[in-house]
Design a protein around this motif. Structure first.
Motif, PDB file in Angstrom:
ATOM      1  N   LEU A  22       0.837  -1.207   0.000  1.00  0.00           N
ATOM      2  CA  LEU A  22       0.000   0.000   0.000  1.00  0.00           C
ATOM      3  C   LEU A  22       0.871   1.256   0.000  1.00  0.00           C
ATOM      4  O   LEU A  22       0.589   2.213  -0.728  1.00  0.00           O
ATOM      5  CB  LEU A  22      -0.921   0.005   1.221  1.00  0.00           C
ATOM      6  N   ARG A  23       1.914   1.234   0.807  1.00  0.00           N
ATOM      7  CA  ARG A  23       2.810   2.398   0.850  1.00  0.00           C
ATOM      8  C   ARG A  23       3.519   2.586  -0.489  1.00  0.00           C
ATOM      9  O   ARG A  23       3.716   3.731  -0.941  1.00  0.00           O
ATOM     10  CB  ARG A  23       3.840   2.216   1.972  1.00  0.00           C
ATOM     11  N   SER A  24       3.882   1.503  -1.128  1.00  0.00           N
ATOM     12  CA  SER A  24       4.562   1.589  -2.423  1.00  0.00           C
ATOM     13  C   SER A  24       3.651   2.150  -3.499  1.00  0.00           C
ATOM     14  O   SER A  24       4.125   2.661  -4.526  1.00  0.00           O
ATOM     15  CB  SER A  24       5.066   0.200  -2.851  1.00  0.00           C
ATOM     16  N   ALA A  25       2.348   2.061  -3.276  1.00  0.00           N
ATOM     17  CA  ALA A  25       1.377   2.581  -4.244  1.00  0.00           C
ATOM     18  C   ALA A  25       1.079   4.054  -4.000  1.00  0.00           C
ATOM     19  O   ALA A  25       0.124   4.601  -4.562  1.00  0.00           O
ATOM     20  CB  ALA A  25       0.083   1.773  -4.169  1.00  0.00           C
ATOM     21  N   ASP A  26       1.887   4.685  -3.146  1.00  0.00           N
ATOM     22  CA  ASP A  26       1.735   6.115  -2.837  1.00  0.00           C
ATOM     23  C   ASP A  26       0.390   6.438  -2.197  1.00  0.00           C
ATOM     24  O   ASP A  26      -0.166   7.515  -2.415  1.00  0.00           O
ATOM     25  CB  ASP A  26       1.923   6.970  -4.103  1.00  0.00           C
ATOM     26  N   LEU A  27      -0.112   5.521  -1.410  1.00  0.00           N
ATOM     27  CA  LEU A  27      -1.339   5.766  -0.661  1.00  0.00           C
ATOM     28  C   LEU A  27      -0.944   6.246   0.734  1.00  0.00           C
ATOM     29  O   LEU A  27      -0.118   5.624   1.400  1.00  0.00           O
ATOM     30  CB  LEU A  27      -2.166   4.483  -0.557  1.00  0.00           C
ATOM     31  N   GLN A  28      -1.493   7.364   1.159  1.00  0.00           N
ATOM     32  CA  GLN A  28      -1.226   7.838   2.513  1.00  0.00           C
ATOM     33  C   GLN A  28      -1.931   6.924   3.507  1.00  0.00           C
ATOM     34  O   GLN A  28      -3.088   6.552   3.305  1.00  0.00           O
ATOM     35  CB  GLN A  28      -1.726   9.271   2.694  1.00  0.00           C
ATOM     36  N   LEU A  29      -1.240   6.597   4.588  1.00  0.00           N
ATOM     37  CA  LEU A  29      -1.786   5.692   5.587  1.00  0.00           C
ATOM     38  C   LEU A  29      -1.725   6.313   6.972  1.00  0.00           C
ATOM     39  O   LEU A  29      -0.687   6.841   7.382  1.00  0.00           O
ATOM     40  CB  LEU A  29      -1.016   4.373   5.603  1.00  0.00           C
ATOM     41  N   THR A  30      -2.825   6.264   7.679  1.00  0.00           N
ATOM     42  CA  THR A  30      -2.872   6.590   9.099  1.00  0.00           C
ATOM     43  C   THR A  30      -3.323   5.326   9.809  1.00  0.00           C
ATOM     44  O   THR A  30      -4.456   4.873   9.614  1.00  0.00           O
ATOM     45  CB  THR A  30      -3.850   7.745   9.386  1.00  0.00           C
ATOM     46  N   ARG A  31      -2.433   4.745  10.595  1.00  0.00           N
ATOM     47  CA  ARG A  31      -2.695   3.417  11.144  1.00  0.00           C
ATOM     48  C   ARG A  31      -3.320   3.472  12.527  1.00  0.00           C
ATOM     49  O   ARG A  31      -2.912   4.268  13.379  1.00  0.00           O
ATOM     50  CB  ARG A  31      -1.400   2.601  11.188  1.00  0.00           C
ATOM     51  N   VAL A  32      -4.287   2.599  12.742  1.00  0.00           N
ATOM     52  CA  VAL A  32      -4.886   2.385  14.063  1.00  0.00           C
ATOM     53  C   VAL A  32      -4.689   0.913  14.414  1.00  0.00           C
ATOM     54  O   VAL A  32      -5.309   0.044  13.794  1.00  0.00           O
ATOM     55  CB  VAL A  32      -6.387   2.742  14.067  1.00  0.00           C
ATOM     56  N   PRO A  33      -3.818   0.609  15.376  1.00  0.00           N
ATOM     57  CA  PRO A  33      -3.617  -0.794  15.780  1.00  0.00           C
ATOM     58  C   PRO A  33      -4.749  -1.256  16.699  1.00  0.00           C
ATOM     59  O   PRO A  33      -5.267  -0.483  17.508  1.00  0.00           O
ATOM     60  CB  PRO A  33      -2.283  -0.758  16.521  1.00  0.00           C
ATOM     61  N   VAL A  34      -5.127  -2.520  16.564  1.00  0.00           N
ATOM     62  CA  VAL A  34      -6.202  -3.086  17.371  1.00  0.00           C
ATOM     63  C   VAL A  34      -5.650  -4.251  18.181  1.00  0.00           C
ATOM     64  O   VAL A  34      -5.036  -5.161  17.632  1.00  0.00           O
ATOM     65  CB  VAL A  34      -7.368  -3.578  16.481  1.00  0.00           C
TER      66      VAL A  34
END
Length: 385
Positions: free
Chosen positions: A51-63
């Motif tokens: 996903l990161r390689s596809a230039d998608l910004q990510l804001t992660r929420v761990p569960v």
């Protein structure tokens, strides 16, 4: 005959299908709230890196653990602050329900409690949820294709649902390869949940021809592969069978409801620290027995009696199989899986009254083939100890 059927906009199933995630995500948004387990197996890490390689910004929420009202409110605040326009869940049922609920609540005003059944105001969503992609890494809940999110309330000691047809995932991406790393205990617990979720909708009074086909196929696959995934974790055919059983169960329950097993499970899960699948495993035989007894006593013409017989035959691949044979097989499977009775998780006789009262009004209980009395529900709890 009248029925409705609703499901995810798009379902993609098969080994290696997770590789499509970056392309599918970019079609839905540019900044994703990424919901995943706190501990990530290597396969999940590869998905996130892609996903990161596809230039998608990510804001992660761990569960970690099962989703709570407080966790959803926190995820909503994080996503709103970051400007997320898409939600992606990669994980088990808790992760998927967290993402599903977050996608629903982010565009809507207020807190989660405002929209909850039973303990909340039961408000309807006004704004359309954010686009939501679900990628399960377990084979049990079928949450990727259900229209509700099960959330725990510590204050009320119960689990309740946030529910809306628009909460169905835009894309359910089911890759059985992601389940190969599951430890045996998790395979066992989630597998028992998957089995329960293709049996309960099959005998539900809300069953319809579409859900029937899904449940019968799921019962066959669970019967031949549930024990195998426990004994042979890397058996690809068995993993595929159970991933499909989970998917089929999710589709069925979303349209035909469940029954007394899950009516109890939501309450028990909110009161005790017990795996959901283990609760289902302990309850399933006594619920079947109680339903059969009640149907024979009060509603001998109810089609669920014959449906239980058919379910046993599908599960055991034996046209001569009886309901008792199926109950024995389920109990023996729980023994093989080393799943204890509910007393091991803290269930106490003095809590039975509260549990029966809460369970009798749960949404899942409304799908049971016959209304069970408080005395019958109490007998089930004694048998599940």
């Amino acid at each position: 005959m009248y029925f409705e059927f609703a499901s995810a906009s798009r379902i993609i199933f098969g080994d290696g299908s997770a590789e499509q995630l970056p392309k599918l995500a970019r079609e839905k948004g540019i900044h994703a709230l990424l919901v995943s387990d706190s501990f990530q197996p290597e396969a999940v890490t590869r998905c996130i890196d892609a996903l990161r390689s596809a230039d998608l910004q990510l804001t992660r929420v761990p569960v970690s653990g099962e989703p709570t009202i407080e966790a959803i409110d926190e995820a909503k605040a994080i996503a709103t602050s970051a400007g997320c326009d898409l939600v992606i869940s990669i994980g088990g049922g808790s992760v998927i329900d967290t993402g599903k609920a977050s996608a629903a609540l982010i565009p809507n005003e207020g807190e989660v409690i405002d929209y909850l059944e039973v303990i909340g105001a039961g408000r309807k969503l006004s704004a359309t949820p954010l686009p939501f992609i679900a990628l399960p890494t377990t084979a049990g809940t079928g949450a990727e294709v259900s229209k509700n999110a099960v959330l725990g309330s510590k204050a009320h000691r119960v689990k309740v649902s946030l529910r809306d047809n628009r909460m169905l995932a835009d894309i359910a991406l089911v890759d059985p390869l992601l389940t190969h790393s599951l430890p045996p205990a998790v395979s066992a617990s989630t597998g028992m949940d998957a089995l329960t979720q293709v049996l309960e909708p099959f005998v539900s009074h809300l069953a319809n021809p579409l859900t029937d086909g899904m449940c019968t196929e799921g019962l066959r696959r669970a019967g031949r592969s549930l024990r195998t995934v426990y004994a042979e974790p890397d058996n690809a055919a068995a993993r595929s069978d159970m991933a499909l059983t989970s998917l089929l169960g999710g589709l069925a329950l979303a349209n035909a409801k469940l029954g007394a097993v899950h009516g109890f499970a939501g309450v028990l899960g909110g009161m005790y620290d017990a795996p959901h699948g283990a609760i289902c495993a302990a309850l399933l035989p006594p619920v079947i027995e109680a339903n059969i007894k009640a149907l024979n006593t009060r509603e001998r013409e109810n089609p669920a009696l014959k449906r239980y017989e058919y379910a046993a035959q599908f599960l055991l691949f034996d046209r001569a199989a009886t309901v008792q044979d199926a109950m024995d097989w389920i109990s023996e499977t729980s023994r093989i899986f080393d799943i204890p009775g509910l007393g091991a998780y803290g269930l106490r006789e003095e809590d039975f009254g509260e549990i029966v009262e809460k369970s009798s009004v749960s949404s899942s209980m409304k799908g049971n083939p016959i209304v069970l009395s408080a005395e019958e529900l109490t007998e089930i709890l004694y048998a599940a100890l």
